[in-house]
Design a protein around this motif. Sequence first.
Motif, PDB file in Angstrom:
ATOM      1  N   SER A  47       4.542   4.970  -3.979  1.00  0.00           N
ATOM      2  CA  SER A  47       2.816   5.851  -3.502  1.00  0.00           C
ATOM      3  C   SER A  47       2.422   4.862  -3.305  1.00  0.00           C
ATOM      4  O   SER A  47       0.423   5.049  -2.815  1.00  0.00           O
ATOM      5  CB  SER A  47       2.312   6.686  -5.189  1.00  0.00           C
ATOM      6  N   ALA A  48       2.551   3.543  -4.587  1.00  0.00           N
ATOM      7  CA  ALA A  48       0.881   2.424  -3.289  1.00  0.00           C
ATOM      8  C   ALA A  48       0.861   2.237  -2.181  1.00  0.00           C
ATOM      9  O   ALA A  48       0.049   1.912  -1.473  1.00  0.00           O
ATOM     10  CB  ALA A  48       1.022   1.180  -5.004  1.00  0.00           C
ATOM     11  N   LEU A  49       2.153   1.983  -1.196  1.00  0.00           N
ATOM     12  CA  LEU A  49       1.761   1.369  -0.591  1.00  0.00           C
ATOM     13  C   LEU A  49       1.313   3.196   0.327  1.00  0.00           C
ATOM     14  O   LEU A  49       0.449   2.713   2.055  1.00  0.00           O
ATOM     15  CB  LEU A  49       3.247   1.573   0.192  1.00  0.00           C
ATOM     16  N   GLN A  50       1.443   4.297   0.074  1.00  0.00           N
ATOM     17  CA  GLN A  50       1.635   5.602   0.646  1.00  0.00           C
ATOM     18  C   GLN A  50      -0.363   5.586   0.698  1.00  0.00           C
ATOM     19  O   GLN A  50      -1.172   6.148   1.241  1.00  0.00           O
ATOM     20  CB  GLN A  50       2.412   6.747   0.801  1.00  0.00           C
ATOM     21  N   ARG A  51      -0.751   5.092  -0.157  1.00  0.00           N
ATOM     22  CA  ARG A  51      -2.369   5.578  -0.473  1.00  0.00           C
ATOM     23  C   ARG A  51      -3.229   4.278   0.640  1.00  0.00           C
ATOM     24  O   ARG A  51      -3.581   4.808   0.713  1.00  0.00           O
ATOM     25  CB  ARG A  51      -2.983   5.101  -1.896  1.00  0.00           C
ATOM     26  N   GLN A  52      -2.443   3.079   0.737  1.00  0.00           N
ATOM     27  CA  GLN A  52      -3.251   2.483   1.538  1.00  0.00           C
ATOM     28  C   GLN A  52      -2.945   2.376   2.955  1.00  0.00           C
ATOM     29  O   GLN A  52      -3.169   1.621   3.387  1.00  0.00           O
ATOM     30  CB  GLN A  52      -2.806   1.319   0.708  1.00  0.00           C
ATOM     31  N   ASN A  53      -2.128   3.594   3.550  1.00  0.00           N
ATOM     32  CA  ASN A  53      -1.296   3.354   5.232  1.00  0.00           C
ATOM     33  C   ASN A  53      -1.045   2.683   5.461  1.00  0.00           C
ATOM     34  O   ASN A  53      -0.958   2.340   6.618  1.00  0.00           O
ATOM     35  CB  ASN A  53      -2.804   4.028   5.143  1.00  0.00           C
ATOM     36  N   MET A  54      -0.001   2.300   4.588  1.00  0.00           N
ATOM     37  CA  MET A  54       1.183   0.509   4.992  1.00  0.00           C
ATOM     38  C   MET A  54       1.959   1.470   4.975  1.00  0.00           C
ATOM     39  O   MET A  54       2.649   2.593   4.097  1.00  0.00           O
ATOM     40  CB  MET A  54       0.749  -0.733   3.966  1.00  0.00           C
ATOM     41  N   GLU A  55       2.972   1.008   6.418  1.00  0.00           N
ATOM     42  CA  GLU A  55       4.361   1.347   6.639  1.00  0.00           C
ATOM     43  C   GLU A  55       4.847   0.920   5.004  1.00  0.00           C
ATOM     44  O   GLU A  55       5.174  -0.128   4.345  1.00  0.00           O
ATOM     45  CB  GLU A  55       4.452   0.707   7.502  1.00  0.00           C
ATOM     46  N   LEU A  56       6.275   1.988   5.187  1.00  0.00           N
ATOM     47  CA  LEU A  56       6.922   2.215   3.452  1.00  0.00           C
ATOM     48  C   LEU A  56       8.166   0.731   4.324  1.00  0.00           C
ATOM     49  O   LEU A  56       8.341   0.169   5.518  1.00  0.00           O
ATOM     50  CB  LEU A  56       7.896   2.783   3.428  1.00  0.00           C
ATOM     51  N   GLY A  57       8.253  -0.713   3.733  1.00  0.00           N
ATOM     52  CA  GLY A  57       9.212  -1.304   3.624  1.00  0.00           C
ATOM     53  C   GLY A  57      10.378  -0.663   3.986  1.00  0.00           C
ATOM     54  O   GLY A  57      10.861   0.197   3.519  1.00  0.00           O
ATOM     55  N   ARG A  58      11.498  -1.343   4.892  1.00  0.00           N
ATOM     56  CA  ARG A  58      12.788  -0.829   4.814  1.00  0.00           C
ATOM     57  C   ARG A  58      14.136  -0.913   3.573  1.00  0.00           C
ATOM     58  O   ARG A  58      14.568   0.153   3.852  1.00  0.00           O
ATOM     59  CB  ARG A  58      14.226  -2.151   5.495  1.00  0.00           C
ATOM     60  N   ASN A  59      13.323  -1.153   2.685  1.00  0.00           N
ATOM     61  CA  ASN A  59      13.960  -1.229   1.186  1.00  0.00           C
ATOM     62  C   ASN A  59      13.438   0.167   0.578  1.00  0.00           C
ATOM     63  O   ASN A  59      14.849   0.619   0.445  1.00  0.00           O
ATOM     64  CB  ASN A  59      13.674  -2.297   0.260  1.00  0.00           C
ATOM     65  N   VAL A  60      12.387   0.032   0.632  1.00  0.00           N
ATOM     66  CA  VAL A  60      11.474   1.588   0.194  1.00  0.00           C
ATOM     67  C   VAL A  60      12.645   2.663   0.471  1.00  0.00           C
ATOM     68  O   VAL A  60      12.747   3.579   0.187  1.00  0.00           O
ATOM     69  CB  VAL A  60      10.360   1.609   0.626  1.00  0.00           C
ATOM     70  N   ILE A  61      12.186   2.991   2.195  1.00  0.00           N
ATOM     71  CA  ILE A  61      13.170   4.097   2.710  1.00  0.00           C
ATOM     72  C   ILE A  61      14.369   3.832   2.910  1.00  0.00           C
ATOM     73  O   ILE A  61      14.748   5.571   2.156  1.00  0.00           O
ATOM     74  CB  ILE A  61      12.704   3.812   4.652  1.00  0.00           C
ATOM     75  N   ARG A  62      15.057   3.076   2.376  1.00  0.00           N
ATOM     76  CA  ARG A  62      16.520   3.650   2.315  1.00  0.00           C
ATOM     77  C   ARG A  62      17.259   4.155   0.833  1.00  0.00           C
ATOM     78  O   ARG A  62      18.018   4.351   0.465  1.00  0.00           O
ATOM     79  CB  ARG A  62      17.326   2.025   2.436  1.00  0.00           C
ATOM     80  N   TRP A  63      16.524   3.323   0.223  1.00  0.00           N
ATOM     81  CA  TRP A  63      16.503   3.624  -0.996  1.00  0.00           C
ATOM     82  C   TRP A  63      15.610   4.970  -1.788  1.00  0.00           C
ATOM     83  O   TRP A  63      17.119   6.058  -1.775  1.00  0.00           O
ATOM     84  CB  TRP A  63      15.668   3.202  -2.541  1.00  0.00           C
ATOM     85  N   LYS A  64      14.923   6.085  -0.980  1.00  0.00           N
ATOM     86  CA  LYS A  64      14.768   6.823  -0.927  1.00  0.00           C
ATOM     87  C   LYS A  64      15.594   8.477  -0.233  1.00  0.00           C
ATOM     88  O   LYS A  64      15.463   9.273  -0.445  1.00  0.00           O
ATOM     89  CB  LYS A  64      12.825   7.143  -0.529  1.00  0.00           C
ATOM     90  N   GLU A  65      16.238   7.414   1.443  1.00  0.00           N
ATOM     91  CA  GLU A  65      17.132   8.369   1.632  1.00  0.00           C
ATOM     92  C   GLU A  65      18.239   8.500   1.240  1.00  0.00           C
ATOM     93  O   GLU A  65      18.704   9.391   0.927  1.00  0.00           O
ATOM     94  CB  GLU A  65      16.639   7.669   3.290  1.00  0.00           C
ATOM     95  N   GLU A  66      19.088   7.625   0.455  1.00  0.00           N
ATOM     96  CA  GLU A  66      20.278   7.339  -0.295  1.00  0.00           C
ATOM     97  C   GLU A  66      20.618   6.974  -1.498  1.00  0.00           C
ATOM     98  O   GLU A  66      21.255   7.989  -1.579  1.00  0.00           O
ATOM     99  CB  GLU A  66      20.966   6.113   0.603  1.00  0.00           C
ATOM    100  N   MET A  67      19.389   6.842  -1.904  1.00  0.00           N
ATOM    101  CA  MET A  67      19.736   7.012  -4.047  1.00  0.00           C
ATOM    102  C   MET A  67      18.961   8.724  -4.282  1.00  0.00           C
ATOM    103  O   MET A  67      17.688   8.646  -4.113  1.00  0.00           O
ATOM    104  CB  MET A  67      19.007   5.569  -4.722  1.00  0.00           C
ATOM    105  N   PRO A  68      20.141   9.116  -5.165  1.00  0.00           N
ATOM    106  CA  PRO A  68      19.538  10.015  -5.987  1.00  0.00           C
ATOM    107  C   PRO A  68      18.543   9.793  -7.306  1.00  0.00           C
ATOM    108  O   PRO A  68      18.968   8.193  -7.917  1.00  0.00           O
ATOM    109  CB  PRO A  68      20.790  10.310  -6.494  1.00  0.00           C
ATOM    110  N   SER A  69      18.329  10.806  -7.325  1.00  0.00           N
ATOM    111  CA  SER A  69      16.925  10.069  -9.172  1.00  0.00           C
ATOM    112  C   SER A  69      17.765  10.490  -9.645  1.00  0.00           C
ATOM    113  O   SER A  69      19.016  10.631 -10.222  1.00  0.00           O
ATOM    114  CB  SER A  69      15.787  11.089  -8.705  1.00  0.00           C
ATOM    115  N   GLU A  70      17.175  10.452 -10.823  1.00  0.00           N
ATOM    116  CA  GLU A  70      18.066   9.753 -12.231  1.00  0.00           C
ATOM    117  C   GLU A  70      18.599  12.250 -12.827  1.00  0.00           C
ATOM    118  O   GLU A  70      19.957  11.981 -12.884  1.00  0.00           O
ATOM    119  CB  GLU A  70      17.253   9.657 -13.330  1.00  0.00           C
TER     120      GLU A  70
END
Lengths: 111, 86
Positions: A47-70
């Motif tokens: 959310s911090a990166l999106q608020r600044q309109n910055m690109e999400l890093g590879r790590n964040v994108i990959r985590w959001k795509e692949e990893m299920p939340s609790e």
Amino acid sequence: MFGPFRISSPLSGGLLWKIPWRLSNPQKRRQRKRLRLVDKVVATVDSALQRQNMELGRNVIRWKEEMPSEQEMRPKDKYTMFDRKEKKYRKGIHKLPKWTRVSQRINPPGF
Amino acid sequence: MPYFKITLIRSSIGLPRKTQGVLNALGLRKRMATVFKPVNPSTAGQIMKIKELVAVSEVEQALTDAEMRAMRKPDPGYYIEKPVVG
């Protein structure tokens, strides 16, 4: 009798390391808590990166795509993990070295 | 300018060298140490490498160590009166 080298069943030889095969209820509860804490860290970064309109890093994108939340994880995946050498291909997640400080969330499909 | 407030909650003892290297790069040397880093993709990547060990929040201002210490300091419970002149 006392001290670090006292005689006890695990120390006096043989394979008697009494590590239980499954997690206890409080252990499972703490495991869920740790999973949620990691989810929270990723959500904060995202959310911090999106608020600044910055690109999400590879790590964040990959985590959001692949990893299920609790909440999305099955109990089976929260407390056990795949192991090809085990009967029924599952062992307790507490057998994983440093299991409280690593992320082990996904397992091979079908197992 | 927003900052990440990063606090080391779990120790890195016994973890891979790379993980410990990220912590060193961030300046997190012992547990409960807090650092402020600007919000940008490279900091985000560093945090993602150590996400199991830290607590992260987004703040507007970066605080110095002295400021954080002053915030922790309890109220002394007394005040010193000034002499009245005249």
